[in-house]
Design a protein around this motif. Structure first.
Motif, short mmCIF file in Angstrom:
data_model
loop_
_atom_site.label_atom_id
_atom_site.label_comp_id
_atom_site.label_asym_id
_atom_site.label_seq_id
_atom_site.Cartn_x
_atom_site.Cartn_y
_atom_site.Cartn_z
N PRO A 119 0.83 -1.22 0.00
CA PRO A 119 0.00 0.00 0.00
C PRO A 119 0.87 1.27 0.00
N ASP A 120 0.25 2.37 -0.38
CA ASP A 120 0.98 3.63 -0.47
C ASP A 120 1.55 4.06 0.87
N ASP A 121 0.80 3.80 1.97
CA ASP A 121 1.31 4.24 3.27
C ASP A 121 2.56 3.46 3.67
N VAL A 122 2.63 2.18 3.25
CA VAL A 122 3.83 1.38 3.54
C VAL A 122 5.00 1.89 2.72
N ARG A 123 4.76 2.16 1.43
CA ARG A 123 5.83 2.68 0.58
C ARG A 123 6.36 4.01 1.12
N ALA A 124 5.44 4.87 1.55
CA ALA A 124 5.84 6.17 2.06
C ALA A 124 6.66 6.04 3.33
N ARG A 125 6.26 5.11 4.23
CA ARG A 125 6.99 4.93 5.49
C ARG A 125 8.40 4.41 5.23
N ILE A 126 8.51 3.47 4.30
CA ILE A 126 9.84 2.92 3.97
C ILE A 126 10.71 3.98 3.32
N ALA A 127 10.14 4.70 2.35
CA ALA A 127 10.91 5.67 1.60
C ALA A 127 11.37 6.85 2.46
N SER A 128 10.60 7.20 3.49
CA SER A 128 10.94 8.36 4.32
C SER A 128 11.86 8.01 5.48
N ALA A 181 11.98 -10.68 3.25
CA ALA A 181 12.00 -11.95 2.50
C ALA A 181 11.04 -12.99 3.09
N THR A 182 10.50 -12.75 4.30
CA THR A 182 9.69 -13.79 4.95
C THR A 182 8.30 -13.34 5.36
N VAL A 183 8.03 -12.04 5.44
CA VAL A 183 6.73 -11.58 5.92
C VAL A 183 5.61 -12.01 4.98
N GLN A 184 4.40 -12.17 5.55
CA GLN A 184 3.25 -12.58 4.76
C GLN A 184 2.54 -11.39 4.11
N THR A 185 2.58 -10.24 4.77
CA THR A 185 2.02 -9.02 4.20
C THR A 185 3.02 -7.89 4.40
N ALA A 186 2.87 -6.80 3.65
CA ALA A 186 3.79 -5.68 3.76
C ALA A 186 3.72 -5.05 5.15
N HIS A 187 2.52 -4.99 5.74
CA HIS A 187 2.38 -4.39 7.07
C HIS A 187 3.08 -5.24 8.13
N ASP A 188 3.20 -6.55 7.91
CA ASP A 188 3.89 -7.41 8.87
C ASP A 188 5.35 -7.02 9.03
N LEU A 189 5.88 -6.35 8.02
CA LEU A 189 7.28 -5.93 8.06
C LEU A 189 7.55 -5.10 9.31
N PHE A 190 6.68 -4.18 9.61
CA PHE A 190 6.88 -3.29 10.76
C PHE A 190 6.60 -4.03 12.06
N ASP A 191 5.62 -4.95 12.06
CA ASP A 191 5.30 -5.70 13.28
C ASP A 191 6.47 -6.59 13.67
N GLU A 192 7.04 -7.32 12.69
CA GLU A 192 8.16 -8.21 13.00
C GLU A 192 9.37 -7.42 13.46
N ALA A 193 9.58 -6.27 12.84
CA ALA A 193 10.72 -5.45 13.25
C ALA A 193 10.55 -4.94 14.67
N SER A 194 9.29 -4.58 15.04
CA SER A 194 9.01 -4.09 16.40
C SER A 194 9.23 -5.18 17.41
#
Length: 304
Positions: free
Chosen positions: A263-272, A287-300
């Protein structure tokens, strides 16, 4: 001995072999095999007992095991090369690669282009190759900055061919501000090397009116490489920003390659994001997350 113009032209095609395909297909109207694969290869054409003959560049289309077409790119600033040499290049490429071959001659000078555009009398019955020639008249005068930014190689060639038109140089200069700094510097150097003194002066004049650092020899002597040159802090910040930008691009590339919806909000958060450590963490999990939003959850969770 090769000239700066010769070397810069070859570098444009070597850095992006697809340019040879676009010139032949889009500017000169030649049908070519439909393949996304185009690579520059080093070839020495040998016809013992004669000397080795080396074309400027050979671009091969198709996969290495079964090439579909070869494009021999030759840069000619004058009429010194015997056209029969071009016929030898085509024949040798056909023998070595076992595929059709086209000779593309790029000529900054109109009279030279006219000279090499004629069919070649090879002296061999039935073999009369016809090189495809790109001269100044075949290079579009790009005056739209957006078009110049989308096709920086053609915009660079346009400065060489039509640089006396101020609008062409202005479009080229505006396009440089839209490109990554390293690429912009390379295109500027090529345009400067390929231009006549009158156009070089125009390039310097227009580039001095922008915030983009100028890289011509004149500019290096009189203006330096930009306002931040020599300032260690500014350099460090610039390098960090560049690394963060590259890391963000890598994350998005991984997510896109896996077919995940971003989604655009994910792209914006990564790019900024400018935190390199966080970006590296996101890249690991991309490389392993199931959705783009999971990226931030796993990192947290990893940070807890």
């Amino acid at each position: 001995m090769p000239s700066p113009t010769h070397d810069s032209l070859i570098e444009l095609f070597r850095d992006r072999p697809q340019l040879a395909v676009e010139v032949l297909r889009d500017l000169l109207g030649q049908d070519l095999p439909a393949t996304p694969l185009a690579r520059a290869e080093n070839f020495t054409f040998n016809t013992r007992p004669s000397d080795d003959i080396e074309p400027d560049l050979v671009v091969v289309l198709g996969p290495p095991p079964s090439p579909a077409h070869a494009i021999i790119v030759e840069i000619q600033k004058d009429k010194s090369k015997d056209p029969r040499q071009l016929a030898r290049y085509a024949a040798q490429a056909w023998l070595m690669l076992k595929c059709d071959a086209t000779v593309l001659v790029v000529c900054p000078d109109a009279r030279t282009a006219e000279h090499y555009a004629r069919p070649i009398d090879s002296g061999l019955t039935g073999y009369r190759p016809h090189p495809r020639v790109l001269g100044p008249g075949g290079i579009p005068a790009i005056t739209d900055p957006q078009q110049a930014a989308a096709h920086p190689e053609l915009a660079t060639l346009a400065v060489m061919a039509h640089g006396r038109d101020r609008k062409v140089v202005q479009a080229f200069a505006a396009a440089l501000t839209e490109l990554p700094h390293d690429y912009a510097a390379k295109y500027y150097e090529h345009a400067y090397d390929m231009s006549v003194p009158e156009v070089r002066r125009l390039l310097e004049e227009i580039m001095k009116s922008t915030d983009w650092p100028v890289h011509s020899p004149f500019a290096r002597e009189h203006y330096g490489r930009g306002k931040a040159e020599g300032k260690a802090e500014g350099k460090a910040e610039g390098k960090a920003e560049g690394r963060a930008e590259e890391a963000a691009k890598l994350i998005l590339l991984i997510l896109d390659a896996r077919g995940l919806d971003v989604p655009d909000d994910v792209r914006a958060r990564i790019a900024s994001c400018t935190d390199l450590t966080l970006l590296e963490t996101w890249a690991t999990h991309a490389a392993t997350v199931q959705t783009a939003h999971d990226l931030f959850d796993e990192a947290s969770e990893q940070d807890r």
